[in-house]
Enzyme design. Structure first.
Site, PDB file in Angstrom:
ATOM      1  N   ARG A  47      -3.234   0.389  -0.704  1.00  0.00           N
ATOM      2  CA  ARG A  47      -3.143   0.939   0.321  1.00  0.00           C
ATOM      3  C   ARG A  47      -2.985   2.716   0.060  1.00  0.00           C
ATOM      4  NH1 ARG A  47       0.629   3.099  -0.911  1.00  0.00           N
ATOM      5  NH2 ARG A  47       0.697   4.175   1.190  1.00  0.00           N
ATOM      6  N   GLY A  48      -2.967   3.282   1.126  1.00  0.00           N
ATOM      7  CA  GLY A  48      -3.054   4.858   0.946  1.00  0.00           C
ATOM      8  C   GLY A  48      -4.601   5.197   1.357  1.00  0.00           C
ATOM      9  N   ARG A  84      -9.753  -1.886   7.554  1.00  0.00           N
ATOM     10  CA  ARG A  84      -8.717  -1.043   8.184  1.00  0.00           C
ATOM     11  C   ARG A  84      -9.460   0.090   9.043  1.00  0.00           C
ATOM     12  NH1 ARG A  84      -3.462   0.326   4.846  1.00  0.00           N
ATOM     13  NH2 ARG A  84      -2.599   0.272   7.144  1.00  0.00           N
ATOM     14  N   GLN A 184       7.042   1.472   2.516  1.00  0.00           N
ATOM     15  CA  GLN A 184       6.389   2.195   1.691  1.00  0.00           C
ATOM     16  C   GLN A 184       7.447   3.251   1.127  1.00  0.00           C
ATOM     17  OE1 GLN A 184       5.166   1.255   4.491  1.00  0.00           O
ATOM     18  NE2 GLN A 184       3.016   1.027   4.422  1.00  0.00           N
ATOM     19  N   ASP A 225      -4.108  10.049   7.130  1.00  0.00           N
ATOM     20  CA  ASP A 225      -5.155   8.995   7.119  1.00  0.00           C
ATOM     21  C   ASP A 225      -6.344   9.279   7.850  1.00  0.00           C
ATOM     22  OD1 ASP A 225      -2.393   7.244   7.098  1.00  0.00           O
ATOM     23  OD2 ASP A 225      -3.800   6.223   6.172  1.00  0.00           O
ATOM     24  N   ASN A 235      -1.073   9.387  10.707  1.00  0.00           N
ATOM     25  CA  ASN A 235      -0.447   9.134   9.538  1.00  0.00           C
ATOM     26  C   ASN A 235       0.409   8.034   9.886  1.00  0.00           C
ATOM     27  OD1 ASN A 235       0.212   9.558   6.610  1.00  0.00           O
ATOM     28  ND2 ASN A 235       1.947  10.263   7.418  1.00  0.00           N
ATOM     29  N   LYS A 236       1.199   7.565   8.900  1.00  0.00           N
ATOM     30  CA  LYS A 236       2.183   6.380   9.102  1.00  0.00           C
ATOM     31  C   LYS A 236       3.010   6.570  10.286  1.00  0.00           C
ATOM     32  CE  LYS A 236       2.152   3.203   7.227  1.00  0.00           C
ATOM     33  NZ  LYS A 236       1.339   2.061   7.679  1.00  0.00           N
TER      34      LYS A 236
HETATM   35  O1  MRU Z   1      -0.556   1.589   5.839  1.00  0.00           O
HETATM   36  P1  MRU Z   1      -0.649   2.361   4.401  1.00  0.00           P
HETATM   37  O2  MRU Z   1       0.379   2.446   3.922  1.00  0.00           O
HETATM   38  O3  MRU Z   1      -2.085   2.428   4.074  1.00  0.00           O
HETATM   39  O4  MRU Z   1      -0.262   3.957   5.057  1.00  0.00           O
HETATM   40  C1  MRU Z   1      -0.477   5.102   4.316  1.00  0.00           C
HETATM   41  C2  MRU Z   1       0.005   6.186   5.055  1.00  0.00           C
HETATM   42  O5  MRU Z   1       0.133   6.416   6.068  1.00  0.00           O
HETATM   43  C3  MRU Z   1      -0.069   7.421   4.105  1.00  0.00           C
HETATM   44  O6  MRU Z   1       0.709   8.230   4.488  1.00  0.00           O
HETATM   45  C4  MRU Z   1      -1.585   8.059   4.324  1.00  0.00           C
HETATM   46  O7  MRU Z   1      -2.252   7.171   3.635  1.00  0.00           O
HETATM   47  C5  MRU Z   1      -1.560   9.117   3.229  1.00  0.00           C
HETATM   48  S1  MRU Z   1      -1.559   8.612   1.587  1.00  0.00           S
HETATM   49  C6  MRU Z   1      -2.044   9.992   0.317  1.00  0.00           C
END
Ligand code: MRU
Length: 336
Positions: A47-48, A84, A184, A225, A235-236
């Protein structure tokens, strides 16, 4: 540093760090088929946003090595890209590897995936050097979610900026939002900062506003993201609340991301698809009565600056972001 490469090609398959097992165990998962990789992406084994870019490209390489026809590979590419919806890097990586496959076959797809993976690390180090001057000496830095080495192929984006500041001797201390519901921050960011010997304090997401009210935060920095053409950032989930509190308390709020996360075809945050995840992440008893979006949109007006591998983009983002994308394109060597 004991953080392994997030993803690599080994003996004809994809080897990933299993991000669900951390921090208890550092273990790896090998994906030999497209279905296996899609499962790894949907379950957040990998993920990320930048890591998903590399995963998408390696996924096309696996498809090209295991499937017989061009149509099968193209269908597999679509399937991987749809696992995703929010991080634009996934579709970006898939498209680049698919183009290379169409030009040069399976070997071309793999070469392209390897190139994306190698360049990811260099790009993140460049993000680190662009952003480190934004982190004052001995600053208290708040971050949300996880934007470190394991969210990329290596080094990290927002966490990479903090890491670069530490490497320059600025001695940052990091406040880490635990990042509900999948933690996370508590699991991955805290683990990486420990590996890097950077002091960190974990807090419940709901404590970050009062922490700022007490004057304990000098800067906030997060990853992204997807960044729309106007500078709105996906973002998250919970990032928006951090940005609102930062504005209220006069704390600069930075976003750090590679230019591959900037999507100039998406005009504003309202056009970004937000992934909704299942109720089970909140508790199986909530099936059918849970609201669990994985991301939110932080409006551009709350963002002090966006750090990329080519420098620091300031408002108005409609002007600065296209110029960053252009400069990044000029910096890479064109295909032969
Ligand atoms: O659901 P995730 O864990 O994939 O979400 C990740 C995030 O929101 C990160 O902050 C984002 O991908 C930046 S990672 C360099």
């Amino acid at each position: 540093v004991t953080i392994p490469a997030t993803i690599e090609w080994r003996n004809g398959a994809i080897r990933l760090v299993d991000q669900r097992a951390l921090p208890q165990r550092l273990k790896f998962r090998t994906c030999r088929s497209v279905d296996d990789l899609c499962d790894a992406i949907t379950t957040l084994t990998i993920r990320g946003a930048p890591a998903l870019g590399a995963a998408g490209a390696y996924g096309v390489a696996v498809a090209a090595h295991t499937m017989r026809t061009k149509r099968q590979v193209e269908a597999a590419a679509r399937k991987i890209a749809s696992t995703r919806p929010t991080a634009v890097n996934l579709a970006w990586g898939v498209d680049l590897a698919l183009d290379a496959f169409r030009r040069d076959g399976a070997a071309g797809a793999l070469l392209e995936a390897d190139r994306i993976a190698t360049e990811d690390v260099a790009r993140n180090q460049a993000i680190g050097s662009s952003g480190a001057p934004l982190i004052p000496e001995q600053a208290n830095v708040l971050t949300h979610c996880h934007s470190g080495s394991l969210a990329c192929v290596g080094y990290g984006t927002a966490l990479g900026v903090i890491r670069a500041a530490a490497e320059q001797g600025r001695r940052p201390h990091v406040y880490v939002d635990e990042t509900r519901p999948l933690l996370q921050g508590a699991r991955l960011t805290m683990w990486e900062l420990e590996q890097l010997d950077i002091p960190a304090t974990v807090l419940p997401d709901s404590a970050s506003a009062s922490l700022m009210a007490h004057g304990k935060v000098d800067v906030a920095i997060v990853g992204a993201d997807r960044i729309a053409a106007n500078g709105d950032v996906a973002n998250k989930i919970g990032t928006y609340a951090v940005a609102l509190a930062a504005r209220e308390h006069g704390v600069p709020f930075y976003v750090a991301a590679p230019t591959s996360t900037i999507d100039l075809d998406t005009q504003t945050g309202a056009d970004i698809a937000i992934e909704e995840r299942g109720a089970t992440e909140l508790g199986p008893q909530f099936e059918g009565r849970a609201y669990n979006p994985a991301f939110d949109i932080t409006p551009a007006r709350l963002i002090t600056a966006i750090v990329t591998e080519v420098g620091v983009a300031r408002p108005p983002y409609r002007r600065s972001l296209p110029s960053h994308v252009q400069r990044a394109k000029e910096a890479v060597t064109p295909h032969s």
